[in-house]
Design a protein around this motif. Structure first.
Motif, mmCIF file in Angstrom:
data_model
loop_
_atom_site.group_PDB
_atom_site.id
_atom_site.type_symbol
_atom_site.label_atom_id
_atom_site.label_comp_id
_atom_site.label_asym_id
_atom_site.label_seq_id
_atom_site.Cartn_x
_atom_site.Cartn_y
_atom_site.Cartn_z
ATOM 1 N N LEU A 84 11.523 86.742 3.408
ATOM 2 C CA LEU A 84 11.194 85.327 3.490
ATOM 3 C C LEU A 84 12.067 84.533 2.522
ATOM 4 O O LEU A 84 12.477 85.037 1.471
ATOM 5 C CB LEU A 84 9.726 85.106 3.136
ATOM 6 C CG LEU A 84 8.675 85.448 4.194
ATOM 7 C CD1 LEU A 84 7.278 85.370 3.594
ATOM 8 C CD2 LEU A 84 8.783 84.530 5.404
ATOM 9 N N HIS A 85 12.342 83.290 2.879
ATOM 10 C CA HIS A 85 13.065 82.395 1.972
ATOM 11 C C HIS A 85 12.295 82.288 0.657
ATOM 12 O O HIS A 85 11.063 82.339 0.626
ATOM 13 C CB HIS A 85 13.221 81.021 2.613
ATOM 14 C CG HIS A 85 14.168 80.124 1.908
ATOM 15 N ND1 HIS A 85 13.821 79.406 0.781
ATOM 16 C CD2 HIS A 85 15.467 79.830 2.147
ATOM 17 C CE1 HIS A 85 14.855 78.713 0.361
ATOM 18 N NE2 HIS A 85 15.873 78.935 1.175
ATOM 19 N N GLY A 86 13.019 82.102 -0.424
ATOM 20 C CA GLY A 86 12.394 82.068 -1.734
ATOM 21 C C GLY A 86 11.377 80.963 -1.926
ATOM 22 O O GLY A 86 10.487 81.075 -2.776
ATOM 23 N N HIS A 87 11.480 79.880 -1.158
ATOM 24 C CA HIS A 87 10.515 78.795 -1.276
ATOM 25 C C HIS A 87 9.194 79.107 -0.579
ATOM 26 O O HIS A 87 8.259 78.296 -0.675
ATOM 27 C CB HIS A 87 11.100 77.499 -0.711
ATOM 28 C CG HIS A 87 12.095 76.844 -1.620
ATOM 29 N ND1 HIS A 87 11.742 76.306 -2.838
ATOM 30 C CD2 HIS A 87 13.438 76.644 -1.493
ATOM 31 C CE1 HIS A 87 12.823 75.787 -3.425
ATOM 32 N NE2 HIS A 87 13.860 75.983 -2.627
ATOM 33 N N LEU A 88 9.098 80.239 0.094
ATOM 34 C CA LEU A 88 7.863 80.615 0.794
ATOM 35 C C LEU A 88 7.098 81.667 0.005
ATOM 36 O O LEU A 88 6.623 82.663 0.540
ATOM 37 C CB LEU A 88 8.200 81.129 2.200
ATOM 38 C CG LEU A 88 8.868 80.110 3.125
ATOM 39 C CD1 LEU A 88 9.241 80.754 4.458
ATOM 40 C CD2 LEU A 88 7.960 78.898 3.347
ATOM 41 N N SER A 89 6.933 81.420 -1.276
ATOM 42 C CA SER A 89 6.290 82.413 -2.139
ATOM 43 C C SER A 89 4.820 82.617 -1.775
ATOM 44 O O SER A 89 4.307 83.741 -1.827
ATOM 45 C CB SER A 89 6.403 81.976 -3.606
ATOM 46 O OG SER A 89 5.818 80.694 -3.803
ATOM 47 N N LEU A 262 10.626 73.827 3.511
ATOM 48 C CA LEU A 262 9.921 75.110 3.391
ATOM 49 C C LEU A 262 8.939 75.087 2.232
ATOM 50 O O LEU A 262 7.859 75.682 2.312
ATOM 51 C CB LEU A 262 10.931 76.252 3.239
ATOM 52 C CG LEU A 262 11.787 76.537 4.482
ATOM 53 C CD1 LEU A 262 12.858 77.585 4.168
ATOM 54 C CD2 LEU A 262 10.929 77.008 5.656
ATOM 55 N N SER A 263 9.307 74.393 1.155
ATOM 56 C CA SER A 263 8.356 74.239 0.047
ATOM 57 C C SER A 263 7.118 73.484 0.502
ATOM 58 O O SER A 263 5.982 73.827 0.137
ATOM 59 C CB SER A 263 9.018 73.494 -1.117
ATOM 60 O OG SER A 263 10.040 74.274 -1.703
ATOM 61 N N GLU A 264 7.315 72.435 1.308
ATOM 62 C CA GLU A 264 6.190 71.662 1.828
ATOM 63 C C GLU A 264 5.324 72.508 2.758
ATOM 64 O O GLU A 264 4.083 72.416 2.726
ATOM 65 C CB GLU A 264 6.707 70.429 2.558
ATOM 66 C CG GLU A 264 7.363 69.400 1.642
ATOM 67 C CD GLU A 264 8.129 68.337 2.405
ATOM 68 O OE1 GLU A 264 8.069 68.353 3.662
ATOM 69 O OE2 GLU A 264 8.789 67.495 1.769
ATOM 70 N N LEU A 265 5.956 73.314 3.588
ATOM 71 C CA LEU A 265 5.195 74.183 4.486
ATOM 72 C C LEU A 265 4.365 75.181 3.690
ATOM 73 O O LEU A 265 3.178 75.401 3.987
ATOM 74 C CB LEU A 265 6.150 74.926 5.430
ATOM 75 C CG LEU A 265 5.508 75.953 6.364
ATOM 76 C CD1 LEU A 265 4.491 75.295 7.294
ATOM 77 C CD2 LEU A 265 6.583 76.684 7.171
ATOM 78 N N ASP A 266 4.966 75.773 2.674
ATOM 79 C CA ASP A 266 4.249 76.736 1.840
ATOM 80 C C ASP A 266 3.072 76.070 1.139
ATOM 81 O O ASP A 266 1.965 76.624 1.094
ATOM 82 C CB ASP A 266 5.219 77.326 0.811
ATOM 83 C CG ASP A 266 4.739 78.650 0.234
ATOM 84 O OD1 ASP A 266 4.581 79.608 1.003
ATOM 85 O OD2 ASP A 266 4.505 78.704 -0.983
ATOM 86 N N ALA A 267 3.304 74.857 0.623
ATOM 87 C CA ALA A 267 2.226 74.124 -0.043
ATOM 88 C C ALA A 267 1.144 73.733 0.952
ATOM 89 O O ALA A 267 -0.052 73.733 0.629
ATOM 90 C CB ALA A 267 2.789 72.885 -0.732
ATOM 91 N N GLY A 268 1.537 73.387 2.174
ATOM 92 C CA GLY A 268 0.564 73.019 3.185
ATOM 93 C C GLY A 268 -0.341 74.176 3.558
ATOM 94 O O GLY A 268 -1.570 74.013 3.670
ATOM 95 N N LEU A 269 0.247 75.353 3.735
ATOM 96 C CA LEU A 269 -0.565 76.516 4.070
ATOM 97 C C LEU A 269 -1.480 76.889 2.904
ATOM 98 O O LEU A 269 -2.641 77.282 3.102
ATOM 99 C CB LEU A 269 0.338 77.692 4.445
ATOM 100 C CG LEU A 269 -0.373 78.943 4.973
ATOM 101 C CD1 LEU A 269 -1.250 78.624 6.171
ATOM 102 C CD2 LEU A 269 0.656 80.023 5.336
ATOM 103 N N ARG A 270 -0.978 76.735 1.679
ATOM 104 C CA ARG A 270 -1.816 77.002 0.506
ATOM 105 C C ARG A 270 -2.995 76.028 0.442
ATOM 106 O O ARG A 270 -4.132 76.421 0.149
ATOM 107 C CB ARG A 270 -0.980 76.899 -0.763
ATOM 108 C CG ARG A 270 -1.748 77.267 -2.043
ATOM 109 C CD ARG A 270 -0.877 77.140 -3.278
ATOM 110 N NE ARG A 270 0.260 78.051 -3.236
ATOM 111 C CZ ARG A 270 1.514 77.660 -3.082
ATOM 112 N NH1 ARG A 270 1.797 76.367 -2.963
ATOM 113 N NH2 ARG A 270 2.500 78.523 -3.059
#
Length: 386
Positions: A84-89, A262-270
């Motif tokens: 995964l891309h690093g922004h999808l931690s 991708l950071s926004e997507l990761d934050a959204g899922l969180r």
């Protein structure tokens, strides 16, 4: 073409208002009281950037250092073949918990490269772009007593129809409309004289205040996902939800744009996971986009419209911690039209597998939700069977 950059940027500098999310009493759900949320990323997310096929020998030749440049967070390796891309931690953490399932080389049956026709196909659940009803609405109608909710300003095609559905939109002011920006991007990209000017404006907006996302939904995605969690967790809330996000059309400056998106997507899922904790074990979130991108990088540090992409299933009900789908390879002879990832999975099969095994829709209901799809088998093993 003379442009006043300061005046142009001012169009998208509306202040971010604090929006009150709906508050509900949370119900204790049974194992069969399941929930499903569809997240549509409009614009064509580059799946090869989000989920990188590091084990494919052709990938490095196609993307090189572009895939993970110095200064970006390190890739989150999932297995020997994908990272995964690093922004999808946060998504990588869910994968480690067995609650994230990437599905590779997936696309709707539409195989051309028009955003709007492809999005219609994803939303109406048919083989083409026509149709005034959405498959999520037909799904709601097939579930007695169920309702659906779209977190959107306007009822999306996916939710239109005779089923019991409604919309809710965060009370936030808009700057430059993100869909308009997306269409302008595509329009300017076709003009060799105007494309560089538009690219300079887009690049210049990086790092400037963009509260409502002149080129995307910005922080609104996390807010929309948090709202969806509250609605779906309610005692009398909907069982089917829909959230959309824009700004994924990356013809230029892709690395910078997708780093933010991708950071926004990761934050959204969180945000959704935190808000949906009481029902998390009964939830499946499907994150999809209308098509993938070209395998090679174009001359403006971006990618163009493609076919095969990636989808993600997330949630406590997901049988994750592995990669699903059939990887076709990125060799020259393996690419679709010699330019992009070949789709090996019909997106309707992914949806049918979730509806059958998670929402417990029978075969006759699946046939109504996805008409003329008898040749598309539901994908098996996507969720933990209740």
């Amino acid at each position: 073409m003379a442009l006043d950059r300061r005046g142009f940027l001012g169009m998208g500098a509306a202040a971010l208002a604090a929006a009150a999310l709906p508050r509900f009493a949370v119900a204790a759900t049974s194992l069969r009281d399941t929930r499903f949320l569809l997240v549509l990323l409009r614009g064509g997310m580059d799946g090869l950037h989000a989920l990188q096929p590091i084990g494919d020998p052709a990938f490095a030749a196609l993307r090189g250092a572009f895939a993970n440049a110095p200064g970006e967070p390190a890739l989150r390796r999932l297995d020997g073949d994908f990272a995964l891309h690093g922004h999808l931690s946060g998504m990588a953490d869910l994968y480690g918990r067995g609650q994230l399932l990437p599905v590779v080389a997936v696309a709707p049956p539409y195989r051309q490269r028009s955003h709007f026709e492809a999005q219609d196909c994803v939303e109406n659940g048919t083989r083409g772009g026509g149709g005034a009803q959405g498959w999520l609405n037909r799904c709601v109608a097939a579930m007695p007593g169920a309702s659906g909710l779209a977190v959107a300003a306007v009822m999306p095609l996916a939710m239109r129809g005779g089923g019991r559905v409604s919309t809710w939109s965060p009370p936030l002011p808009d700057g430059v409309d993100p869909i308009l920006w997306q269409r302008l991007q595509a329009l300017y990209a076709e003009d060799p004289q105007l494309a560089p000017t538009f690219a300079q404006i887009d690049a210049g907006m990086e790092g400037t205040p963009d509260p409502m996302g002149a080129r995307g939904a910005g922080p609104r995605l996390a807010q929309s996902m948090a709202a969806a969690a509250r609605f779906l967790s309610a005692a009398d809330g909907p069982r089917i939800g829909f959230v959309e996000d824009t700004g994924w059309d990356t013809h230029n400056n892709q690395r910078g744009v997708l780093g933010r998106k991708l950071s926004e997507l990761d934050a959204g899922l969180r945000a959704f996971r935190e808000g949906a904790q009481p029902i998390w074990n009964n939830v499946v979130v499907a994150i999809v986009t209308e098509f993938g991108r070209t395998a090679a990088i174009n001359g403006t540090a971006g990618t163009d419209h493609g076919t095969g992409g990636v989808a993600f299933l997330a949630g406590g009900a997901v049988q994750g911690g592995r990669i699903a789908g059939d990887w076709p390879g990125l060799g020259r002879t393996q690419l679709n039209d010699g330019r992009d990832l070949r789709a090996t999975t019909d997106m309707r099969g992914l949806f049918k597998g979730v509806l059958r095994d998670h929402l417990h829709l029978p075969e006759d209901a699946l046939a109504r939700v996805f008409p003329d799809s008898g040749d598309v088998a539901p994908m098996a093993g996507l969720v933990r069977r209740a």
